[in-house]
Design an enzyme around this catalytic site. Structure first.
Site, PDB file in Angstrom:
ATOM      1  N   SER A   1     -10.747   2.053  14.016  1.00 45.71           N
ATOM      2  CA  SER A   1     -10.061   1.007  13.246  1.00 45.71           C
ATOM      3  C   SER A   1      -9.882  -0.254  14.091  1.00 45.71           C
ATOM      4  CB  SER A   1      -8.708   1.505  12.707  1.00 45.71           C
ATOM      5  OG  SER A   1      -7.757   1.644  13.741  1.00 45.71           O
TER       6      SER A   1
ATOM      7  N   SER B   1      -7.478  -2.339   6.313  1.00 44.69           N
ATOM      8  CA  SER B   1      -8.480  -1.302   6.541  1.00 44.69           C
ATOM      9  C   SER B   1      -9.250  -1.015   5.263  1.00 44.69           C
ATOM     10  CB  SER B   1      -7.791  -0.021   7.024  1.00 44.69           C
ATOM     11  OG  SER B   1      -7.408  -0.183   8.359  1.00 44.69           O
TER      12      SER B   1
ATOM     13  N   HIS C   1      -2.650 -10.136  12.139  1.00 49.17           N
ATOM     14  CA  HIS C   1      -2.083  -8.874  11.640  1.00 49.17           C
ATOM     15  C   HIS C   1      -1.755  -8.013  12.862  1.00 49.17           C
ATOM     16  CE1 HIS C   1      -1.430  -5.135   9.662  1.00 49.17           C
ATOM     17  NE2 HIS C   1      -2.555  -4.587  10.097  1.00 49.17           N
TER      18      HIS C   1
ATOM     19  N   CYS D   1      -3.578  -3.423   4.354  1.00 49.63           N
ATOM     20  CA  CYS D   1      -2.650  -4.458   4.856  1.00 49.63           C
ATOM     21  C   CYS D   1      -3.050  -5.865   4.435  1.00 49.63           C
ATOM     22  CB  CYS D   1      -2.576  -4.407   6.377  1.00 49.63           C
ATOM     23  SG  CYS D   1      -2.009  -2.834   6.999  1.00 49.63           S
TER      24      CYS D   1
ATOM     25  N   GLU E   1       0.852  -1.193   0.000  1.00 48.78           N
ATOM     26  CA  GLU E   1       0.000   0.000   0.000  1.00 48.78           C
ATOM     27  C   GLU E   1       0.886   1.242   0.000  1.00 48.78           C
ATOM     28  OE1 GLU E   1      -2.066   0.914   3.759  1.00 48.78           O
ATOM     29  OE2 GLU E   1      -1.566  -1.124   4.323  1.00 48.78           O
TER      30      GLU E   1
ATOM     31  N   LYS F   1      -5.505  -8.312  21.896  1.00 50.64           N
ATOM     32  CA  LYS F   1      -6.934  -7.941  21.953  1.00 50.64           C
ATOM     33  C   LYS F   1      -7.752  -8.916  21.092  1.00 50.64           C
ATOM     34  CE  LYS F   1      -6.290  -2.863  22.194  1.00 50.64           C
ATOM     35  NZ  LYS F   1      -6.908  -2.356  23.394  1.00 50.64           N
TER      36      LYS F   1
ATOM     37  N   ASN G   1       4.725  -1.387  12.378  1.00 55.95           N
ATOM     38  CA  ASN G   1       3.746  -1.922  11.432  1.00 55.95           C
ATOM     39  C   ASN G   1       4.411  -2.079  10.065  1.00 55.95           C
ATOM     40  OD1 ASN G   1       1.469  -2.726  10.077  1.00 55.95           O
ATOM     41  ND2 ASN G   1       0.209  -0.957  10.640  1.00 55.95           N
TER      42      ASN G   1
ATOM     43  N   THR H   1       3.129   3.867  15.628  1.00 55.98           N
ATOM     44  CA  THR H   1       2.935   2.546  14.996  1.00 55.98           C
ATOM     45  C   THR H   1       3.520   2.494  13.583  1.00 55.98           C
ATOM     46  OG1 THR H   1       0.737   3.065  14.100  1.00 55.98           O
ATOM     47  CG2 THR H   1       0.805   2.209  16.339  1.00 55.98           C
TER      48      THR H   1
HETATM   49  P1  HMG Z   1      -3.602   6.424  21.453  1.00 55.52           P
HETATM   50  O1  HMG Z   1      -4.856   7.200  21.514  1.00 55.52           O
HETATM   51  O2  HMG Z   1      -2.341   7.195  21.342  1.00 55.52           O
HETATM   52  O3  HMG Z   1      -3.403   5.458  22.669  1.00 55.52           O
HETATM   53  O4  HMG Z   1      -3.688   5.501  20.170  1.00 55.52           O
HETATM   54  P2  HMG Z   1      -4.412   5.064  23.867  1.00 55.52           P
HETATM   55  O5  HMG Z   1      -4.615   6.225  24.741  1.00 55.52           O
HETATM   56  O6  HMG Z   1      -5.633   4.370  23.299  1.00 55.52           O
HETATM   57  O7  HMG Z   1      -3.495   4.021  24.618  1.00 55.52           O
HETATM   58  C1  HMG Z   1      -3.126   2.852  24.020  1.00 55.52           C
HETATM   59  C2  HMG Z   1      -3.079   1.766  25.101  1.00 55.52           C
HETATM   60  O8  HMG Z   1      -1.969   2.074  25.972  1.00 55.52           O
HETATM   61  C3  HMG Z   1      -4.322   1.721  26.003  1.00 55.52           C
HETATM   62  O9  HMG Z   1      -4.555   0.356  26.310  1.00 55.52           O
HETATM   63  C4  HMG Z   1      -3.853   2.451  27.269  1.00 55.52           C
HETATM   64  O10 HMG Z   1      -4.560   2.043  28.429  1.00 55.52           O
HETATM   65  C5  HMG Z   1      -2.408   1.992  27.330  1.00 55.52           C
HETATM   66  P3  HMG Z   1      -5.920  -0.366  25.822  1.00 55.52           P
HETATM   67  O11 HMG Z   1      -7.032   0.374  26.434  1.00 55.52           O
HETATM   68  O12 HMG Z   1      -5.945  -0.231  24.300  1.00 55.52           O
HETATM   69  O13 HMG Z   1      -5.755  -1.764  26.269  1.00 55.52           O
HETATM   70  N1  HMG Z   1      -1.513   2.846  28.131  1.00 55.52           N
HETATM   71  C6  HMG Z   1      -0.554   2.366  28.913  1.00 55.52           C
HETATM   72  N2  HMG Z   1      -0.177   1.111  29.210  1.00 55.52           N
HETATM   73  C7  HMG Z   1       0.882   0.933  30.056  1.00 55.52           C
HETATM   74  N3  HMG Z   1       1.548   1.983  30.627  1.00 55.52           N
HETATM   75  C8  HMG Z   1       1.200   3.251  30.377  1.00 55.52           C
HETATM   76  C9  HMG Z   1       0.102   3.492  29.480  1.00 55.52           C
HETATM   77  N4  HMG Z   1      -0.482   4.611  29.003  1.00 55.52           N
HETATM   78  C10 HMG Z   1      -1.489   4.199  28.155  1.00 55.52           C
HETATM   79  N5  HMG Z   1       1.877   4.260  30.938  1.00 55.52           N
HETATM   80  C11 HMG Z   1      -4.064   3.859  18.585  1.00 55.52           C
HETATM   81  C12 HMG Z   1      -3.739   4.122  20.048  1.00 55.52           C
HETATM   82  C13 HMG Z   1      -4.023   2.370  18.286  1.00 55.52           C
HETATM   83  C14 HMG Z   1      -5.484   4.372  18.309  1.00 55.52           C
HETATM   84  C15 HMG Z   1      -3.037   4.614  17.704  1.00 55.52           C
HETATM   85  O14 HMG Z   1      -1.757   4.054  17.867  1.00 55.52           O
HETATM   86  C16 HMG Z   1      -3.363   4.626  16.225  1.00 55.52           C
HETATM   87  O15 HMG Z   1      -4.146   5.452  15.739  1.00 55.52           O
HETATM   88  N6  HMG Z   1      -2.720   3.711  15.444  1.00 55.52           N
HETATM   89  C17 HMG Z   1      -2.930   3.616  14.002  1.00 55.52           C
HETATM   90  C18 HMG Z   1      -4.165   2.818  13.663  1.00 55.52           C
HETATM   91  C19 HMG Z   1      -4.023   1.362  14.014  1.00 55.52           C
HETATM   92  O16 HMG Z   1      -2.950   0.834  14.178  1.00 55.52           O
HETATM   93  N7  HMG Z   1      -5.185   0.647  14.072  1.00 55.52           N
HETATM   94  C20 HMG Z   1      -5.208  -0.780  14.338  1.00 55.52           C
HETATM   95  C21 HMG Z   1      -6.389  -1.491  13.699  1.00 55.52           C
HETATM   96  S1  HMG Z   1      -6.549  -1.087  11.960  1.00 55.52           S
HETATM   97  C22 HMG Z   1      -5.328  -2.047  11.195  1.00 55.52           C
HETATM   98  O17 HMG Z   1      -4.771  -2.934  11.772  1.00 55.52           O
HETATM   99  C23 HMG Z   1      -4.982  -1.699   9.772  1.00 55.52           C
HETATM  100  C24 HMG Z   1      -3.687  -0.929   9.591  1.00 55.52           C
HETATM  101  O18 HMG Z   1      -2.583  -1.806   9.749  1.00 55.52           O
HETATM  102  C25 HMG Z   1      -3.653  -0.267   8.217  1.00 55.52           C
HETATM  103  C26 HMG Z   1      -3.958  -1.069   6.976  1.00 55.52           C
HETATM  104  O19 HMG Z   1      -4.759  -1.985   6.947  1.00 55.52           O
HETATM  105  O20 HMG Z   1      -3.444  -0.646   5.961  1.00 55.52           O
HETATM  106  C27 HMG Z   1      -3.517   0.188  10.581  1.00 55.52           C
END
Ligand code: HMG
Length: 393
Positions: free
Chosen positions: A204, A310, A236, A114, A82, A245, A278, A155
């Protein structure tokens, strides 16, 4: 009726020559490193050198396969990505040239976020089932880029996996049952005028989990194996915590009693991805490589693969480890590449992120540790070359 065994006969991978540690990103963003290390399960991200892109990554991943088997029988090269480098020409055509493959090969590029490496693998299985003397080279190659200071920034990553698909495979025999999912959603996408992805991060994650459940149910309805006969699942991994998860959710849906063990067992699918970041299309197959190299599964054990892209398309399928599969691996090669990466500072990381958006004609600096380099753009043509393994000052 006996079916011809088809699947992955060889697998190899590559990454870039630079690395940015997430502890440094956390410090710069005044965030706890624990959020990245434990919260999303990532330690480092691979960053491309000036003369690296998806073509050099793909060629670097596939070269050991061609070295071992030669090009005899390869009549198809499918490159999933991609991170397209041209709106028209398939990146695989450059890879075909760098690998010195013969002209009698069909080469195309596949895209669906992906997910597309899994479609490439399924198409390859079909080609081989119809023409058992042929082999297909499947390559997944990507550079994951989000905007600076965005939630997705932690990521990012880069890497490529190459797989030789053949009859009577020596690594993983892919089983026929497969579970599918498609739904038109906007959880993550990259419009043509952007070099970084747009993402609704939390949404996502929700769609990923829903897609996984639907694909699993479809897999079971189409004759797929019960959960307790699958030794490990390679999910993935946009970040490795996502796999945990997904396993938790699947254990509940599929009625697996010891979900805690199933989640902790996933650790050996995460070793490489924790350090790569990633790798988009390559991510599920980096999880597979990580598992194979861990050597924790015996011959004949069943492995599940969940692929999510996605937008969104997903697939769940399984394969059985072939007797003696460990002897086919190049265990430690990707880890050596990960160890060899030069660590960059936060300011260098930001400068490179901005510089990666340049357009027009330019020459690149010789930095790669690999044997193939992107030399630059001349007269609007991307120029690639082979190189000896040593970067110049
Ligand atoms: P965020 O808002 O920065 O993080 O984004 P958060 O506030 O949701 O925290 C993440 C986790 O860390 C949480 O745990 C917190 O509790 C924990 P959860 O509730 O999820 O279990 N946390 C801590 N843990 C330990 N010690 C600490 C601490 N502080 C917080 N001190 C988000 C997270 C994934 C949304 C962001 O990284 C993002 O936008 N990533 C990009 C999108 C993504 O990866 N999506 C995944 C599904 S989609 C997919 O897989 C397709 C993709 O690969 C693309 C494609 O297909 O082409 C992305």
């Amino acid at each position: 009726m006996t079916t011809l065994p088809v699947g992955i006969d060889d697998i190899a991978a590559s990454t870039t020559s630079l690395m940015f540690p997430l502890a440094a990103l956390a410090a710069a963003h005044d965030t706890s490193a624990g959020k990245y290390h434990r919260g999303i399960g990532q330690d480092e991200m691979s960053v491309p050198a000036d003369d690296e892109d998806i073509v050099t990554l793909a060629a670097r991943a596939a070269a050991p396969i061609i070295e071992r088997h030669g090009s005899e029988g390869i009549r198809t090269l499918l490159l999933a990505t991609e991170t397209g480098i041209d709106q028209s020409k398939a990146a695989g055509v450059f890879v075909h040239d760098l690998l010195e493959l013969p002209p009698n090969v069909r080469v195309v590029e596949l895209k669906e976020a992906c997910y597309s490496a899994t479609s490439a693998l399924q198409f390859a299985l079909g080609i081989v089932a119809r023409n058992p003397d042929e082999k297909v080279l499947v390559i997944a190659s990507d550079v994951a880029r989000y905007e600076l200071d965005s939630s997705g920034e932690a990521t990012q990553g880069a890497g490529a996996v190459a797989m030789l698909v053949a009859a009577h495979p020596r690594v993983l025999e892919i089983e026929p049952a497969s579970g599918l999912f498609t739904e038109n959603v906007h959880d993550f996408w990259r419009p043509n005028d952007r070099t970084t992805a747009l993402v609704d991060g939390r949404y996502s994650v929700t769609v990923y989990l829903r897609a996984m459940e639907v694909a699993w149910q479809d897999y079971r309805e189409r004759g797929g194996s019960p959960i307790d006969t699958i030794s490990r699942i390679c999910f993935h991994q946009p970040f490795t915590k996502m796999a945990a998860k997904a396993m938790q959710k699947l254990a509940k849906t599929a009625g697996l009693e010891d979900s805690a063990k199933a989640v902790s067992d996933l650790a050996d699918t995460m070793t490489l991805n924790r350090r790569l970041g990633n790798t988009y299309t390559a991510s599920s197959y980096m999880a597979l490589l990580s598992l194979l190299e861990a050597g924790s599964l015996g011959d004949g054990e069943r492995v599940g693969i969940f692929s999510y892209g996605s937008g969104a398309v997903a697939e769940f399928f399984t394969g059985v480890l072939v007797r003696g599969y460990r002897e086919q691996l190049r265990t430690g090669d990707l880890t050596a590449m990960l160890d060899a990466r030069r660590e960059i500072s936060y300011s260098e990381y930001r400068e490179r992120h901005i510089a990666a958006d340049r357009t027009g004609n330019f020459d690149t600096v010789h930095e790669t540790l690999g044997n193939f380099r992107f030399a630059g753009v001349r007269d609007s043509i991307r120029v690639y070359e082979k190189t000896d393994n040593s970067p110049r000052a």
